[in-house]
Design a protein around this motif. Structure first.
Motif, PDB file in Angstrom:
ATOM      1  N   UNK A 107       0.827  -1.213   0.000  1.00 20.03           N
ATOM      2  CA  UNK A 107       0.000   0.000   0.000  1.00 20.03           C
ATOM      3  C   UNK A 107       0.859   1.260   0.000  1.00 20.03           C
ATOM      4  N   UNK A 108       1.937   1.238   0.759  1.00 23.26           N
ATOM      5  CA  UNK A 108       2.811   2.407   0.849  1.00 23.26           C
ATOM      6  C   UNK A 108       4.039   2.249  -0.034  1.00 23.26           C
ATOM      7  N   UNK A 109       4.632   3.369  -0.372  1.00 27.55           N
ATOM      8  CA  UNK A 109       5.864   3.391  -1.160  1.00 27.55           C
ATOM      9  C   UNK A 109       6.761   4.457  -0.526  1.00 27.55           C
ATOM     10  N   UNK A 110       7.544   4.064   0.494  1.00 30.14           N
ATOM     11  CA  UNK A 110       8.338   5.042   1.244  1.00 30.14           C
ATOM     12  C   UNK A 110       9.254   5.905   0.375  1.00 30.14           C
ATOM     13  N   UNK A 111       9.810   5.353  -0.690  1.00 32.71           N
ATOM     14  CA  UNK A 111      10.672   6.146  -1.574  1.00 32.71           C
ATOM     15  C   UNK A 111       9.898   7.246  -2.265  1.00 32.71           C
ATOM     16  N   UNK A 112       8.739   6.905  -2.784  1.00 30.01           N
ATOM     17  CA  UNK A 112       7.868   7.887  -3.440  1.00 30.01           C
ATOM     18  C   UNK A 112       7.411   8.942  -2.436  1.00 30.01           C
ATOM     19  N   UNK A 113       7.018   8.484  -1.247  1.00 31.83           N
ATOM     20  CA  UNK A 113       6.521   9.406  -0.230  1.00 31.83           C
ATOM     21  C   UNK A 113       7.599  10.403   0.175  1.00 31.83           C
ATOM     22  N   UNK A 114       8.828   9.930   0.378  1.00 35.39           N
ATOM     23  CA  UNK A 114       9.924  10.830   0.753  1.00 35.39           C
ATOM     24  C   UNK A 114      10.203  11.845  -0.356  1.00 35.39           C
TER      25      UNK A 114
ATOM     26  N   UNK B  95      -2.464  13.431   4.043  1.00 34.63           N
ATOM     27  CA  UNK B  95      -3.023  12.888   2.804  1.00 34.63           C
ATOM     28  C   UNK B  95      -2.439  11.508   2.525  1.00 34.63           C
ATOM     29  N   UNK B  96      -1.124  11.363   2.668  1.00 38.64           N
ATOM     30  CA  UNK B  96      -0.479  10.068   2.427  1.00 38.64           C
ATOM     31  C   UNK B  96      -1.062   9.005   3.352  1.00 38.64           C
ATOM     32  N   UNK B  97      -1.259   9.356   4.613  1.00 37.13           N
ATOM     33  CA  UNK B  97      -1.864   8.411   5.560  1.00 37.13           C
ATOM     34  C   UNK B  97      -3.239   7.955   5.108  1.00 37.13           C
TER      35      UNK B  97
END
Length: 147
Positions: free
Chosen positions: A72-79, A106-108
């Protein structure tokens, strides 16, 4: 008379001139205040519609991720997005920390939606697998006898 919005009954009753300052300030000041607030109201409405469009797009991402069993998450994209938004905020003279907090919120929400989509996708896949197994049992008496 317009029909009232049934989902949000107070939405149609919104009074753009509502203020606890009315009658306590010079009418010219009140008129200027209401004019500025009208612009704020327009911006707020635009933000709501922009967020709705953003969530429509992220929902498509959620379905794509679920179909391919991606996290669900993409830490690289989010950073990268946080760094980008902090830079844009600084250029726009907006507090970068505020922009980061807003984007993190929003990311959450997006991740929460993606997790729900993945759960629904998995539940549908499980039902399809169960249905296929039952169909095989009905079609092949030997399968039923072995079970």
């Amino acid at each position: 008379m317009t029909e009232q919005n049934q989902d949000f009954p107070d939405a149609d009753a919104y009074d753009p001139a509502a203020s606890s300052l009315a009658g306590h300030v010079d009418p010219a000041v009140m008129a200027e205040l209401l004019s500025i607030r009208s612009s704020i109201d327009n911006i707020d409405a635009t933000l709501v519609f922009l967020l709705a469009e953003r969530f429509k797009a992220t929902q498509k991402v959620g379905f794509l991720k679920a179909a391919h069993k991606l996290p669900a998450g993409d830490p690289g994209r989010e950073a990268a997005q946080i760094a980008r938004l902090r830079h844009l905020a600084a250029e726009a003279h907006l507090d970068p920390a505020f922009a980061e907090k807003f984007l993190n919120f929003i990311i959450g929400e997006v991740i929460r939606h993606h997790e729900a989509i993945a759960e629904d996708h998995q539940a549908a896949a499980d039902l399809a697998t169960d249905a296929a197994g039952l169909a095989r049992q009905d079609a092949d008496p030997a399968v039923s006898a072995e079970a």
